[in-house]
Design a protein around this motif. Structure first.
Motif, mmCIF file in Angstrom:
data_model
loop_
_atom_site.group_PDB
_atom_site.id
_atom_site.type_symbol
_atom_site.label_atom_id
_atom_site.label_comp_id
_atom_site.label_asym_id
_atom_site.label_seq_id
_atom_site.Cartn_x
_atom_site.Cartn_y
_atom_site.Cartn_z
ATOM 1 N N GLN A 105 50.606 -30.484 -7.193
ATOM 2 C CA GLN A 105 51.792 -30.771 -8.000
ATOM 3 C C GLN A 105 51.625 -32.075 -8.767
ATOM 4 O O GLN A 105 52.067 -32.184 -9.908
ATOM 5 C CB GLN A 105 53.042 -30.812 -7.120
ATOM 6 N N LEU A 106 50.948 -33.070 -8.156
ATOM 7 C CA LEU A 106 50.672 -34.319 -8.877
ATOM 8 C C LEU A 106 49.850 -34.043 -10.131
ATOM 9 O O LEU A 106 50.130 -34.580 -11.203
ATOM 10 C CB LEU A 106 49.913 -35.292 -7.976
ATOM 11 N N LYS A 107 48.823 -33.212 -9.986
ATOM 12 C CA LYS A 107 47.954 -32.898 -11.121
ATOM 13 C C LYS A 107 48.680 -32.050 -12.152
ATOM 14 O O LYS A 107 48.543 -32.263 -13.357
ATOM 15 C CB LYS A 107 46.689 -32.178 -10.611
ATOM 16 N N TYR A 111 50.518 -32.045 -16.899
ATOM 17 C CA TYR A 111 50.442 -31.054 -17.965
ATOM 18 C C TYR A 111 51.755 -30.302 -18.174
ATOM 19 O O TYR A 111 51.825 -29.429 -19.032
ATOM 20 C CB TYR A 111 49.335 -30.039 -17.654
ATOM 21 N N GLY A 112 52.781 -30.586 -17.392
ATOM 22 C CA GLY A 112 54.060 -29.910 -17.544
ATOM 23 C C GLY A 112 54.079 -28.536 -16.893
ATOM 24 O O GLY A 112 54.788 -27.639 -17.335
ATOM 25 N N TYR A 113 53.303 -28.347 -15.851
ATOM 26 C CA TYR A 113 53.264 -27.093 -15.109
ATOM 27 C C TYR A 113 53.756 -27.327 -13.690
ATOM 28 O O TYR A 113 53.867 -28.466 -13.233
ATOM 29 C CB TYR A 113 51.840 -26.528 -15.058
ATOM 30 N N GLU A 114 54.058 -26.226 -12.993
ATOM 31 C CA GLU A 114 54.412 -26.311 -11.592
ATOM 32 C C GLU A 114 53.705 -25.209 -10.828
ATOM 33 O O GLU A 114 53.325 -24.186 -11.396
ATOM 34 C CB GLU A 114 55.919 -26.231 -11.391
ATOM 35 N N LEU A 115 53.534 -25.426 -9.545
ATOM 36 C CA LEU A 115 52.842 -24.469 -8.698
ATOM 37 C C LEU A 115 53.772 -23.298 -8.405
ATOM 38 O O LEU A 115 54.882 -23.480 -7.934
ATOM 39 C CB LEU A 115 52.401 -25.145 -7.396
ATOM 40 N N ILE A 130 50.053 -20.794 -11.375
ATOM 41 C CA ILE A 130 50.885 -21.865 -11.902
ATOM 42 C C ILE A 130 51.668 -21.343 -13.079
ATOM 43 O O ILE A 130 51.298 -20.351 -13.712
ATOM 44 C CB ILE A 130 50.046 -23.102 -12.298
ATOM 45 N N LYS A 131 52.776 -22.013 -13.366
ATOM 46 C CA LYS A 131 53.608 -21.621 -14.499
ATOM 47 C C LYS A 131 54.122 -22.871 -15.186
ATOM 48 O O LYS A 131 54.120 -23.961 -14.612
ATOM 49 C CB LYS A 131 54.761 -20.737 -14.043
ATOM 50 N N GLU A 132 54.542 -22.684 -16.411
ATOM 51 C CA GLU A 132 55.065 -23.794 -17.185
ATOM 52 C C GLU A 132 56.429 -24.177 -16.635
ATOM 53 O O GLU A 132 57.223 -23.320 -16.252
ATOM 54 C CB GLU A 132 55.162 -23.396 -18.658
ATOM 55 N N LYS A 133 56.722 -25.479 -16.568
ATOM 56 C CA LYS A 133 57.975 -25.940 -15.968
ATOM 57 C C LYS A 133 59.193 -25.423 -16.711
ATOM 58 O O LYS A 133 60.100 -24.885 -16.120
ATOM 59 C CB LYS A 133 58.016 -27.471 -15.924
ATOM 60 N N ASN A 134 59.234 -25.617 -18.017
ATOM 61 C CA ASN A 134 60.385 -25.201 -18.803
ATOM 62 C C ASN A 134 60.030 -23.968 -19.603
ATOM 63 O O ASN A 134 59.869 -24.021 -20.810
ATOM 64 C CB ASN A 134 60.849 -26.329 -19.725
ATOM 65 N N SER A 135 59.893 -22.837 -18.922
ATOM 66 C CA SER A 135 59.498 -21.611 -19.611
ATOM 67 C C SER A 135 60.641 -20.983 -20.390
ATOM 68 O O SER A 135 60.445 -20.079 -21.176
ATOM 69 C CB SER A 135 58.949 -20.595 -18.611
ATOM 70 N N GLU A 165 45.927 -25.073 -21.270
ATOM 71 C CA GLU A 165 45.509 -24.232 -20.149
ATOM 72 C C GLU A 165 44.028 -24.441 -19.835
ATOM 73 O O GLU A 165 43.641 -24.516 -18.676
ATOM 74 C CB GLU A 165 45.774 -22.757 -20.448
ATOM 75 N N GLY A 166 43.207 -24.538 -20.867
ATOM 76 C CA GLY A 166 41.787 -24.775 -20.655
ATOM 77 C C GLY A 166 41.528 -26.104 -19.978
ATOM 78 O O GLY A 166 40.696 -26.207 -19.075
#
Length: 186
Positions: A105-107, A111-115, A130-135, A165-166
């Motif tokens: 989650q720190l990493k 990038y604005g993602y969450e597990l 993983i998914k984007e936080k504010n989808s 993503e890359g």
């Protein structure tokens, strides 16, 4: 390798030259020793910084620390689980998984993602989702924009998303020592 050493030596020579010029230009005053001290610290940093990057394998210091923490935690949990199996006690795999989720989650926050999901087999990672936080930002579109503006936004956001993503996949591969097929991004 030799080219990078040559660049490093030139970098040091130019830095030493600039520091000597600054030393000659400064008038004798009470501040001059402090300025020289700061210049010397900068020079030492110029010498040490390429050495740090050599030892970190082109990874940032944060990523190197996260990787080492993950490796240490994995070794600790594996040795404890071996001991627990021999003595019929409960294992620490859940604690390791929780710690790994915290490190991930720190990493991902960078990038604005969450597990979304983490599947493990013992201490080995099987898959990471993983998914984007504010989808749900896609729902907030401007109603008055025309079709060409919408197409430009979609093209720009998809190319930025692919780059992001890359980069996140590359960082997770470095930190966690997993294959790219184990990472799924929604």
């Amino acid at each position: 390798m030799i080219a990078s050493i040559k660049e490093w030596i030139i970098f040091i020579i130019v830095g030493a030259f600039i520091i000597n010029i600054v030393d000659m230009i400064l008038p004798d005053s009470k501040v001059k020793p402090y300025i020289n001290l700061v210049c010397n610290f900068i020079f030492v940093f110029m010498i040490i910084s390429p050495l740090v990057s050599v030892f970190s394998n082109n990874m940032s210091l944060e990523d190197t620390i996260l990787k080492k923490m993950n490796e240490y935690s994995k070794l600790y949990v594996d040795s404890y689980n071996d001991l627990a199996n021999k003595t019929n006690n409960e294992s620490l795999s859940k604690g390791y998984e929780d710690g790994l989720k915290a490190v991930l989650q720190l990493k991902l926050d960078e990038y604005g993602y969450e597990l979304d999901d983490l599947k493990m087999n013992g201490s080995e990672i099987e898959t990471i989702k993983i998914k984007e936080k504010n989808s749900n930002n896609d729902n907030k579109k401007d109603i008055q924009s025309n079709d060409t503006e919408k197409e430009e936004e979609v093209f720009k956001s998809s190319s930025e998303l692919n780059l992001k993503e890359g980069k996140i996949k590359e960082d997770l591969i470095k930190v966690l020592n997993i294959s790219i097929g184990d990472i799924e991004i929604d």
